[in-house]
Design a protein around this motif. Structure first.
Motif, short mmCIF file in Angstrom:
data_model
loop_
_atom_site.label_atom_id
_atom_site.label_comp_id
_atom_site.label_asym_id
_atom_site.label_seq_id
_atom_site.Cartn_x
_atom_site.Cartn_y
_atom_site.Cartn_z
N ILE A 80 0.85 -1.18 0.00
CA ILE A 80 0.00 0.00 0.00
C ILE A 80 0.89 1.24 0.00
O ILE A 80 1.63 1.48 0.95
CB ILE A 80 -0.93 0.02 1.23
N LEU A 94 -8.64 -2.72 0.11
CA LEU A 94 -7.83 -2.87 -1.10
C LEU A 94 -7.65 -4.31 -1.53
O LEU A 94 -7.16 -4.57 -2.62
CB LEU A 94 -6.46 -2.22 -0.87
N ALA A 106 -6.35 -1.75 4.33
CA ALA A 106 -5.89 -2.96 3.65
C ALA A 106 -7.06 -3.86 3.25
O ALA A 106 -7.08 -4.44 2.17
CB ALA A 106 -4.91 -3.72 4.54
N ASP A 137 -2.29 4.94 -2.90
CA ASP A 137 -3.39 4.12 -2.38
C ASP A 137 -4.07 4.76 -1.17
O ASP A 137 -5.29 4.71 -1.04
CB ASP A 137 -2.86 2.74 -1.96
N LEU A 138 -3.26 5.37 -0.30
CA LEU A 138 -3.78 5.83 0.99
C LEU A 138 -3.19 7.17 1.38
O LEU A 138 -1.97 7.35 1.32
CB LEU A 138 -3.46 4.78 2.07
N CYS A 143 1.47 4.98 0.51
CA CYS A 143 0.76 6.00 1.27
C CYS A 143 1.50 7.33 1.26
O CYS A 143 2.72 7.38 1.10
CB CYS A 143 0.49 5.53 2.70
#
Length: 236
Positions: free
Chosen positions: A3, A118, A115, A50-51, A5
């Motif tokens: 991920i 995703l 998580a 993603d984050l 971020c």
């Protein structure tokens, strides 16, 4: 799974702490740290992230205003010293809302939710044309969630989506109120443009409000007669 971020915070100490937390989680990868919303927007235009670990109280454009400009698929965890924005955070579809000082355990809980969203999902079950049985499946973010009808206390309409409120959680579903109303069984009644209530969850009715503690929801003139008729059908 990895991920990517992005930390967005104008406090160096907060950036330092979040950076340390990110490095302790194997599946998180920190791509950059930004100190204001403008810098974050420039980064997001160039790179997919993603984050976002996003502070609310930023110079210029606030974190809440930034979140509202992002695509619905962008995952956001708010990090803030202020509890006042928790309700607004639900309207943006945020994964979680972390109050500073943030503990390692609470941070891990929040990123675990991200998580989960995703992870690849199995094929979605066919949507029910109406209530059948005692539960249904709804798509919330990247999850398909099983929800029991009797667990829902009320439904709140929020622009182009709704929030199912239960005793345990609040579930964001990308449907309009009319669509949600059609999926619910007869014990759910519309009381307001923005609210559908579960008759079985009502504690009392006072003047133009229905009480489902701790919630106190308004009854609008448009829906009052039909709602009270449903109540009379269940009255002794």
């Amino acid at each position: 799974m990895r991920i990517n971020c992005l930390i967005v915070d104008d406090e160096p100490n907060a950036v330092h702490l979040l950076t340390a937390y990110v490095r302790q989680v194997p599946y998180l990868h920190l791509v950059a740290c930004c100190y204001d919303a403008g810098e974050a927007l420039d980064w997001l235009r160039r790179e997919a992230v993603d984050l976002l670990l996003l502070d609310i109280n930023l110079p210029g454009l606030s974190g809440m205003e930034l979140a509202r400009t992002l695509m619905p698929r962008q995952l956001v965890i708010f990090t803030t010293a202020y509890a006042d924005y928790a309700v607004q955070s639900y309207e943006t579809g945020a994964v979680d809302y972390l109050l500073k000082p943030i503990t390692p355990g609470r941070f891990l809980q929040a990123v675990s939710k991200a998580a989960d969203r995703l992870r690849p999902l199995p094929p979605a079950p066919a949507e029910l044309p109406g209530p059948a049985g005692d539960y249904f499946f709804v798509k919330s973010g990247k999850q398909i969630v099983r929800v029991r009808f009797d667990a829902i206390r009320y439904v709140e309409g929020l622009k182009s989506y709704v929030m199912l409120v239960t005793d345990a959680e609040k579930i964001i579903v990308y449907k309009r109120m009319q669509e949600m109303e059609a999926l619910l069984p007869a014990c759910f009644k519309r009381v307001h443009l923005s609210y559908i209530v579960n008759l079985d969850a009502i504690r009392s009715i006072e003047e133009n409000h229905v009480l489902l503690p701790p919630a106190r929801l308004p009854i609008s003139a448009k829906y009052r007669d039909a709602f009270l008729a449903a109540i009379r059908d269940r009255s002794l």
